[in-house]
Design a protein around this motif. Structure first.
Motif, short mmCIF file in Angstrom:
data_model
loop_
_atom_site.label_atom_id
_atom_site.label_comp_id
_atom_site.label_asym_id
_atom_site.label_seq_id
_atom_site.Cartn_x
_atom_site.Cartn_y
_atom_site.Cartn_z
N GLY A 285 0.79 -1.21 0.00
CA GLY A 285 0.00 0.00 0.00
C GLY A 285 0.83 1.27 0.00
O GLY A 285 0.31 2.35 -0.17
N LYS A 286 2.14 1.15 0.20
CA LYS A 286 3.00 2.33 0.17
C LYS A 286 3.14 2.83 -1.25
O LYS A 286 3.29 2.05 -2.17
CB LYS A 286 4.37 1.98 0.76
N LYS A 287 3.12 4.15 -1.43
CA LYS A 287 3.20 4.70 -2.78
C LYS A 287 4.25 5.79 -2.86
O LYS A 287 4.35 6.64 -2.00
CB LYS A 287 1.85 5.28 -3.21
N ASN A 288 5.02 5.77 -3.91
CA ASN A 288 5.98 6.83 -4.22
C ASN A 288 5.96 7.04 -5.72
O ASN A 288 5.78 6.10 -6.47
CB ASN A 288 7.40 6.45 -3.80
N LYS A 289 6.15 8.27 -6.13
CA LYS A 289 6.31 8.50 -7.55
C LYS A 289 7.68 7.98 -7.98
O LYS A 289 8.63 7.98 -7.21
CB LYS A 289 6.18 10.00 -7.85
N LEU A 290 7.76 7.57 -9.22
CA LEU A 290 8.98 6.93 -9.71
C LEU A 290 10.19 7.85 -9.56
O LEU A 290 11.28 7.41 -9.22
CB LEU A 290 8.80 6.52 -11.17
N VAL A 291 10.00 9.15 -9.81
CA VAL A 291 11.13 10.07 -9.74
C VAL A 291 11.64 10.24 -8.32
O VAL A 291 12.74 10.76 -8.11
CB VAL A 291 10.74 11.46 -10.31
N GLN A 292 10.86 9.82 -7.33
CA GLN A 292 11.23 10.03 -5.94
C GLN A 292 12.03 8.87 -5.34
O GLN A 292 12.52 8.98 -4.22
CB GLN A 292 9.98 10.28 -5.09
N VAL A 293 12.14 7.76 -6.05
CA VAL A 293 12.77 6.58 -5.45
C VAL A 293 14.24 6.44 -5.80
O VAL A 293 14.90 5.52 -5.34
CB VAL A 293 12.02 5.29 -5.86
N ALA A 294 14.78 7.35 -6.62
CA ALA A 294 16.21 7.28 -6.96
C ALA A 294 17.04 7.58 -5.72
O ALA A 294 16.85 8.62 -5.08
CB ALA A 294 16.54 8.27 -8.07
N PRO A 295 17.98 6.71 -5.36
CA PRO A 295 18.80 6.91 -4.16
C PRO A 295 19.82 8.03 -4.34
O PRO A 295 20.08 8.46 -5.47
CB PRO A 295 19.47 5.56 -3.97
#
Length: 460
Positions: A285-295
């Motif tokens: 159920g956790k959601k993040n936009k793709l651009v936000q997951v880059a380390p």
């Protein structure tokens, strides 16, 4: 509608084969982003579903203006698709019907685009008409060209009226939203067919149920190559859904399409995370936009992807230009670099010139064409895979700039083609190499790039 049509075209057999056989295996993407084909296709799937989610949000909002109850409740239909409650395998997307809907959308988009162009011309002519009338009143005489102008104005109004009839201007919400709603369901099914082997949370769909203009989705590349193990989810798949054979429209207290940002494309209960140098799809159920997951170790996580893309494009222009580079241009390029990269470039140049002097290189002519050609050949290889990623990074940003949006329905660049997920250390090493190389080329060709001393003051 144009964004949805662009997404539809990006899922054609040709584009999907290009993704699998060219983009994912390209030298720049493999070296800077990842060699893991399954991981890269996970990213592509996440971005395409995220794009689809945005289209679904718009259709949901417009659906509330429709008189058709099914369109009014489109949010429930789309939610059921994402939760697996609405069994896609039970739906048969007839090729002729899909093609007919796509052709209608293409005609509506084209007519609407023409309407705006013709309406702009009409507005200019109406301004000219008011000025002409004012001039006639002030001079108390009739302009001989007034009659001809009035005829042109009347003809232009007829052109505008014609395009109003053909475009979205005259369409009902039921018709326009109905077209988009059907294509959204079809696009989701296409995504499930192609990316299903790589994304475990996607429902299985038979290729015979999802046809394109060229026939059923051709998964020859999937058949001819062994499919890697499906990526494991962090918390496992969702629990067993209600009976899949039932097509139900649920009434939920919390609507995931509106109450939370659509995350990483998988939206309702799915997302992408990053842990220990590996991305994973999860279903908690956790959601993040793709651009936000880059380390932080990537250019996207460091906020440097667009800046480095502009640096590389600027260097590409210098290499292709026969002109000399002045102090201002050199300084502007230098200021685009972060401190760490500035120090790296200066260190490399300092060591190079010291090594040349130690070898007696100070007596050699700066017009040594063979050395310049050697550097050009070396940089040609690096720029061959680095420059395309730089241009794709700029293009990705431009395509998502709201102020630059237009009616073109071309497939868009994927984030995996850009520097967003590129390893920062590898990218900076490549940029440092090309900056050192172009400095040497300009010195050998006597085209002032760097300080006049040719030593540690380069790029200061």
């Amino acid at each position: 509608m144009s964004r949805l049509l662009s997404l539809y075209k990006s899922l054609s057999d040709e584009e999907l084969n290009k993704l699998r056989n060219e983009i994912v295996k390209s030298e720049g993407v493999s070296y800077l982003n990842s060699k893991d084909e399954s991981f890269l296709l996970n990213l592509a799937c996440a971005e395409r579903i995220e794009d689809l989610d945005h289209c679904a949000i718009t259709v949901t909002r417009l659906g509330k203006k429709c008189s058709d109850p099914a369109l009014c409740n489109f949010k429930d239909v789309y939610s059921d698709l994402k939760f697996g409650i609405l069994n896609i395998s039970k739906l048969d997307f007839v090729s002729k019907e899909v093609d007919k809907n796509i052709e209608k959308m293409e005609k509506l988009i084209s007519a609407t685009s023409n309407l705006y162009l013709e309406y702009h011309s009409l507005s200019e002519m109406e301004v000219a008409e008011r000025k002409l009338k004012q001039w006639n009143q002030n001079t108390a005489m009739e302009n001989s060209n007034s009659e001809v102008f009035d005829q042109k104005l009347a003809a232009q109004r007829q052109v505008v009226g014609h395009f109003q009839e053909l475009s979205l201007w005259s369409q009902t919400f039921n018709k326009a939203v109905g077209l988009m709603a059907r294509i959204i369901c079809f696009v989701y099914a296409r995504i499930c067919v192609f990316f299903g082997p790589y994304v475990s949370v996607l429902p299985p769909v038979s290729t015979r149920n999802v046809r394109s203009r060229s026939g059923p989705l051709q998964n020859q590349t999937l058949q001819n190559n062994p499919i890697p193990d499906k990526p494991r989810t962090k918390s496992g798949p969702l629990g067993k859904p209600p009976k899949r054979n039932l097509i139900r429209f649920l009434s939920r207290d919390s609507n995931p399409i509106e109450d939370a940002p659509i995350g990483v494309g998988f939206g309702f209960g799915f997302g992408i995370g990053f842990q220990e140098n590996h991305y994973y799809v999860f279903g908690d159920g956790k959601k993040n936009k793709l651009v936000q997951v880059a380390p932080p170790s990537t250019l996207g996580g460091s906020g440097l992807s667009l800046r480095y893309a502009n640096v590389i494009i600027q260097v590409e222009r210098y290499l292709n230009s026969p002109c000399s580079i002045g102090d201002d241009e050199r300084e502007n390029l230098y200021q685009m670099l972060p401190t760490s990269l500035k120090m790296s470039v200066r260190s490399k140049l300092r060591n190079r010139w010291k090594r040349r002097k130690g070898e007696g290189g100070e007596s050699e002519s700066w017009e040594d064409k063979s050395l310049a050609e050697g550097w050009r050949e070396a940089l040609k290889g690096i720029m061959g895979w680095l420059a395309p990623m730089a241009h794709d990074t700029v293009r990705w940003q431009a395509e998502r700039n709201f102020e630059r949006q237009n009616f073109e329905a071309k497939p868009t660049v994927l984030l995996l083609q850009t520097f967003h997920f590129s390893d920062r250390e590898k990218t900076e090493a490549a940029i440092a190499e090309i900056l050192v190389g172009v400095s040497c080329i300009f010195r050998y060709e006597n085209r002032y790039f760097g300080s006049s001393s040719g030593s540690d003051d380069d790029f200061r």
